[in-house]
Design a protein around this motif. Structure first.
Motif, mmCIF file in Angstrom:
data_model
loop_
_atom_site.group_PDB
_atom_site.id
_atom_site.type_symbol
_atom_site.label_atom_id
_atom_site.label_comp_id
_atom_site.label_asym_id
_atom_site.label_seq_id
_atom_site.Cartn_x
_atom_site.Cartn_y
_atom_site.Cartn_z
ATOM 1 N N VAL A 200 0.855 -1.187 0.000
ATOM 2 C CA VAL A 200 0.000 0.000 0.000
ATOM 3 C C VAL A 200 0.891 1.237 0.000
ATOM 4 C CG1 VAL A 200 -1.740 1.281 1.291
ATOM 5 C CG2 VAL A 200 -1.818 -1.218 1.241
ATOM 6 N N PHE A 201 0.626 2.134 -0.934
ATOM 7 C CA PHE A 201 1.371 3.390 -1.021
ATOM 8 C C PHE A 201 0.530 4.513 -0.431
ATOM 9 C CE2 PHE A 201 3.082 0.839 -4.495
ATOM 10 C CZ PHE A 201 4.442 0.982 -4.291
ATOM 11 N N THR A 202 1.175 5.392 0.330
ATOM 12 C CA THR A 202 0.505 6.572 0.862
ATOM 13 C C THR A 202 1.284 7.813 0.433
ATOM 14 O OG1 THR A 202 1.723 6.437 2.946
ATOM 15 C CG2 THR A 202 -0.441 5.373 2.876
ATOM 16 N N VAL A 203 0.585 8.894 0.252
ATOM 17 C CA VAL A 203 1.200 10.152 -0.172
ATOM 18 C C VAL A 203 1.775 10.858 1.046
ATOM 19 C CG1 VAL A 203 0.785 12.382 -1.273
ATOM 20 C CG2 VAL A 203 -0.455 10.348 -2.069
ATOM 21 N N SER A 204 3.051 11.195 0.972
ATOM 22 C CA SER A 204 3.665 11.925 2.075
ATOM 23 C C SER A 204 3.834 13.409 1.753
ATOM 24 C CB SER A 204 5.018 11.310 2.444
ATOM 25 O OG SER A 204 5.916 11.384 1.364
ATOM 26 N N LYS A 205 3.952 13.734 0.445
ATOM 27 C CA LYS A 205 4.187 15.128 0.073
ATOM 28 C C LYS A 205 3.915 15.296 -1.421
ATOM 29 C CE LYS A 205 8.015 18.447 -0.026
ATOM 30 N NZ LYS A 205 9.449 18.616 0.209
ATOM 31 N N VAL A 206 3.448 16.464 -1.815
ATOM 32 C CA VAL A 206 3.258 16.808 -3.226
ATOM 33 C C VAL A 206 3.824 18.198 -3.456
ATOM 34 C CG1 VAL A 206 1.603 17.181 -5.099
ATOM 35 C CG2 VAL A 206 1.120 15.446 -3.359
ATOM 36 N N ASP A 207 4.732 18.319 -4.409
ATOM 37 C CA ASP A 207 5.250 19.616 -4.839
ATOM 38 C C ASP A 207 4.663 19.877 -6.219
ATOM 39 O OD1 ASP A 207 6.844 19.978 -2.590
ATOM 40 O OD2 ASP A 207 8.576 19.005 -3.506
ATOM 41 N N MET A 208 3.900 20.963 -6.353
ATOM 42 C CA MET A 208 3.265 21.269 -7.625
ATOM 43 C C MET A 208 3.654 22.671 -8.077
ATOM 44 S SD MET A 208 -0.655 20.492 -8.860
ATOM 45 C CE MET A 208 -1.186 19.960 -7.307
ATOM 46 N N GLU A 209 3.962 22.776 -9.368
ATOM 47 C CA GLU A 209 4.272 24.067 -9.969
ATOM 48 C C GLU A 209 3.718 24.056 -11.390
ATOM 49 O OE1 GLU A 209 8.153 26.637 -11.253
ATOM 50 O OE2 GLU A 209 8.264 25.540 -9.379
ATOM 51 N N GLY A 210 2.606 24.736 -11.575
ATOM 52 C CA GLY A 210 1.977 24.774 -12.897
ATOM 53 C C GLY A 210 1.506 23.402 -13.336
ATOM 54 N N ASP A 211 1.994 22.986 -14.496
ATOM 55 C CA ASP A 211 1.601 21.692 -15.053
ATOM 56 C C ASP A 211 2.582 20.578 -14.731
ATOM 57 O OD1 ASP A 211 -0.680 22.790 -16.088
ATOM 58 O OD2 ASP A 211 0.071 22.967 -18.136
ATOM 59 N N THR A 212 3.399 20.768 -13.718
ATOM 60 C CA THR A 212 4.301 19.715 -13.267
ATOM 61 C C THR A 212 4.118 19.498 -11.770
ATOM 62 O OG1 THR A 212 6.155 21.199 -12.828
ATOM 63 C CG2 THR A 212 6.031 20.236 -15.039
ATOM 64 N N ALA A 213 4.416 18.299 -11.345
ATOM 65 C CA ALA A 213 4.325 17.967 -9.924
ATOM 66 C C ALA A 213 5.293 16.839 -9.621
ATOM 67 C CB ALA A 213 2.901 17.553 -9.557
ATOM 68 N N THR A 214 5.667 16.753 -8.369
ATOM 69 C CA THR A 214 6.435 15.624 -7.867
ATOM 70 C C THR A 214 5.662 15.073 -6.684
ATOM 71 O OG1 THR A 214 8.510 16.666 -8.535
ATOM 72 C CG2 THR A 214 8.658 14.850 -6.965
ATOM 73 N N VAL A 215 5.341 13.787 -6.761
ATOM 74 C CA VAL A 215 4.582 13.134 -5.697
ATOM 75 C C VAL A 215 5.522 12.204 -4.948
ATOM 76 C CG1 VAL A 215 2.626 11.651 -5.157
ATOM 77 C CG2 VAL A 215 2.460 13.275 -7.054
ATOM 78 N N TYR A 216 5.539 12.338 -3.642
ATOM 79 C CA TYR A 216 6.368 11.506 -2.781
ATOM 80 C C TYR A 216 5.458 10.482 -2.107
ATOM 81 C CZ TYR A 216 9.551 15.371 -3.550
ATOM 82 O OH TYR A 216 10.339 16.330 -4.138
ATOM 83 N N LEU A 217 5.756 9.205 -2.341
ATOM 84 C CA LEU A 217 4.952 8.128 -1.775
ATOM 85 C C LEU A 217 5.774 7.327 -0.781
ATOM 86 C CD1 LEU A 217 3.362 6.728 -5.082
ATOM 87 C CD2 LEU A 217 2.367 8.380 -3.495
ATOM 88 N N ASP A 218 5.112 6.849 0.257
ATOM 89 C CA ASP A 218 5.734 5.941 1.217
ATOM 90 C C ASP A 218 5.036 4.602 1.112
ATOM 91 O OD1 ASP A 218 7.452 7.895 2.259
ATOM 92 O OD2 ASP A 218 5.940 8.563 3.703
ATOM 93 N N GLU A 219 5.841 3.546 1.207
ATOM 94 C CA GLU A 219 5.289 2.197 1.239
ATOM 95 C C GLU A 219 5.094 1.842 2.701
ATOM 96 O OE1 GLU A 219 6.808 -2.212 0.774
ATOM 97 O OE2 GLU A 219 7.457 -0.946 -0.882
ATOM 98 N N LYS A 220 3.860 1.494 3.062
ATOM 99 C CA LYS A 220 3.543 1.283 4.476
ATOM 100 C C LYS A 220 4.337 0.160 5.124
ATOM 101 C CE LYS A 220 -1.052 3.219 4.907
ATOM 102 N NZ LYS A 220 -2.414 2.972 5.332
ATOM 103 N N VAL A 221 4.486 -0.982 4.459
ATOM 104 C CA VAL A 221 5.112 -2.146 5.092
ATOM 105 C C VAL A 221 6.600 -1.929 5.343
ATOM 106 C CG1 VAL A 221 5.619 -4.609 4.828
ATOM 107 C CG2 VAL A 221 3.407 -3.709 4.129
ATOM 108 N N SER A 222 7.341 -1.563 4.308
ATOM 109 C CA SER A 222 8.796 -1.438 4.436
ATOM 110 C C SER A 222 9.241 -0.052 4.889
ATOM 111 C CB SER A 222 9.467 -1.755 3.100
ATOM 112 O OG SER A 222 9.193 -0.723 2.170
#
Length: 125
Positions: free
Chosen positions: A83-105
């Protein structure tokens, strides 16, 4: 999950991140598309992963899921439970970086995103 399957999975993730961004159906936020994409890649669902990928990234998705297909069934079953959960999102216009954490590991994955024709997609950099 043993070291071989973990290595294959994270190699696949690195390949995806090197050449992909996420695509979603109209109005979806980049973070929801990123979770859907990573879940599809992790479970080896080529059709679903390609749904959230740009056309040029489709070949990479097929390659990665092909590698994942070589993993023993027991390890595939375990990978589908991740299961992936979102830890952070950096968005600028039409671009973004999504940071995901894996719950188990507790491992983290960074997913670069771009908005293309109004939809969030993975794209080559």
């Amino acid at each position: 999950m043993n070291q071989i399957s973990k290595t294959i999975r994270y190699t696949a993730v690195l390949l995806v991140l090197a050449c992909m961004t996420i695509s979603g159906c109209g109005g979806e936020k980049p973070e929801s598309v990123a979770v859907k994409f990573m879940t599809a890649v992790n479970s080896g669902d080529v059709a679903m992963a390609k749904k959230y990928s740009t056309a040029e990234a489709g070949a990479a998705v097929e390659f990665i899921c092909g590698i994942a297909a070589m993993v023993p069934e027991e390890q595939k079953t375990e990978a589908k439970k991740v299961v992936f959960t979102v830890s952070k999102v950096d968005m600028e216009g039409d671009t973004a970086t999504v940071y995901l954490d894996e719950k188990v590991s507790g491992d983290s994955v960074t997913v670069p995103m771009v908005k293309e024709s109004g939809k969030w997609k993975a794209a080559t950099k």
